[in-house]
Design an enzyme around this catalytic site. Structure first.
Site, PDB file in Angstrom:
ATOM      1  N   LYS A   1      14.590  22.754  25.388  1.00  0.00           N
ATOM      2  CA  LYS A   1      14.299  23.735  24.341  1.00  0.00           C
ATOM      3  C   LYS A   1      13.857  25.049  24.981  1.00  0.00           C
ATOM      4  O   LYS A   1      13.156  25.065  25.994  1.00  0.00           O
ATOM      5  CB  LYS A   1      13.218  23.211  23.405  1.00  0.00           C
ATOM      6  CG  LYS A   1      12.857  24.159  22.275  1.00  0.00           C
ATOM      7  CD  LYS A   1      11.802  23.559  21.355  1.00  0.00           C
ATOM      8  CE  LYS A   1      12.350  22.386  20.580  1.00  0.00           C
ATOM      9  NZ  LYS A   1      11.370  21.883  19.574  1.00  0.00           N
TER      10      LYS A   1
ATOM     11  N   ASP B   1       2.256  12.816  33.366  1.00  0.00           N
ATOM     12  CA  ASP B   1       2.325  14.279  33.399  1.00  0.00           C
ATOM     13  C   ASP B   1       3.604  14.703  34.118  1.00  0.00           C
ATOM     14  O   ASP B   1       3.855  14.282  35.254  1.00  0.00           O
ATOM     15  CB  ASP B   1       1.090  14.809  34.132  1.00  0.00           C
ATOM     16  CG  ASP B   1       0.987  16.319  34.111  1.00  0.00           C
ATOM     17  OD1 ASP B   1       1.956  16.981  33.695  1.00  0.00           O
ATOM     18  OD2 ASP B   1      -0.075  16.837  34.509  1.00  0.00           O
TER      19      ASP B   1
ATOM     20  N   ASP C   1       5.960  11.055  28.479  1.00  0.00           N
ATOM     21  CA  ASP C   1       5.101  11.891  27.652  1.00  0.00           C
ATOM     22  C   ASP C   1       3.645  11.526  27.944  1.00  0.00           C
ATOM     23  O   ASP C   1       3.348  10.401  28.372  1.00  0.00           O
ATOM     24  CB  ASP C   1       5.397  11.677  26.164  1.00  0.00           C
ATOM     25  CG  ASP C   1       4.924  12.859  25.310  1.00  0.00           C
ATOM     26  OD1 ASP C   1       5.780  13.581  24.772  1.00  0.00           O
ATOM     27  OD2 ASP C   1       3.696  13.069  25.189  1.00  0.00           O
TER      28      ASP C   1
END
Length: 294
Positions: free
Chosen positions: A159, A94, A78
């Site tokens: 997601k 990244d 993260d």
């Protein structure tokens, strides 16, 4: 009753605090695992967009805490830092940078991951078309780095915001995985467009070379004949979790039927790391904030 009621609260927020989970999203991964057995035979996992760490926390408990004597390794990535977790290696980097993929592989000592998960999402605007597009781009970025770190036969979960063009993302991922299903855990609000795309059995197309510049196959290499007209593909959809359990769109009383004791509010399991408002809070304590009226 609405959330304004003093004796009613979101049940999954409460269960997360009582269970020691950092966020209610932990239940989403737990329910996905119940449906798809994501953790079976898994020892090396990558958690993308991991902060604040609820999915890494689930992985730590299931792959390390509940498997004494077995080796498990989890790498969390993260841009933001997060509080440490047992057995979780953090990379502050990244996911669109090839150097991040190399760091992940180095922690696995040159081997590839069995599973890659991503619960990342942008700050939603409320404009569904825009939110779906931005989330789709984030999903593609997560998939892009996954092609650099996932072993053949591995799984990928991310997601996704379901919209009218979700089958375009589904069709692209279907070129790389033998099974691609969109799932909705019961702990995810029915009123939300949030779902999760579960991709199993990774198999790169012949001649495909992973690149950070473009994660997708060229249009001439893909078969989109099923995406138009009467033959438009129906994306597989699965509801996960015990549907007779708590409804994530409902609020429930905090008082027990057996006791009239007032429910005590629980603090967060893990507070934020270096929040941007920390300095403002410190200045307020010392009455150093400027008067808003001036």
């Amino acid at each position: 009753m609405g959330r304004s009621s003093k004796d009613k609260r979101d049940v999954y927020y409460r269960l997360a605090k009582e269970g020691g989970w950092r966020a209610r999203s932990a239940f989403k991964l737990l329910q996905l695992n119940e449906q798809f057995n994501l953790f079976d035979g898994v020892s090396k996992v990558v958690d993308l967009c991991a902060a604040p760490g609820s999915w890494s926390q689930v992985l730590s408990k299931k792959l390390i805490g509940e498997r004494p004597g077995q080796s498990g390794k989890i790498v969390a990535v993260d841009l933001q830092a997060m509080a440490p977790l047992p057995g979780v290696i953090q990379i502050q980097g990244d996911i669109t940078n090839v150097g991040t993929a190399k760091k992940i592989i180095s922690h696995f000592e040159g081997e590839y991951a069995d599973l890659v998960v991503c619960d990342g999402a942008p700050d939603v605007t409320g404009l569904h078309d825009l939110d779906e597009f931005i989330q789709g781009q984030l999903l593609l970025a997560a998939f892009n780095i996954t092609t650099h770190v996932l072993k053949p036969g591995g799984n990928f979960v991310a997601k996704i915001f379901r919209g009218k063009d979700v089958d375009l993302l589904w069709s692209q991922l279907s070129l790389f995985f033998k099974s691609v299903v969109i799932a909705k855990p019961s702990s995810s609000r029915s009123s939300s467009i949030e779902s999760f795309i579960v991709c199993q059995n990774y198999c790169q197309p012949e001649g495909y070379k992973p690149t950070m510049a473009n994660p997708l196959l060229k249009a001439e290499d893909a078969d989109f004949s099923k995406l138009s007209g009467a033959n438009r593909v129906l994306v597989p959809f699965v509801a996960c979790g015990d549907l007779s359990s708590f409804d994530s769109d409902m609020n429930y009383p905090l008082k027990s039927d057996k006791s009239e004791c007032e429910y005590k509010s629980l603090p967060p399991t893990q507070g934020p790391i270096n929040p941007p408002y920390e300095k403002a809070c410190e200045l307020r304590k010392k009455n150093l904030l400027p008067d808003e009226a001036t």
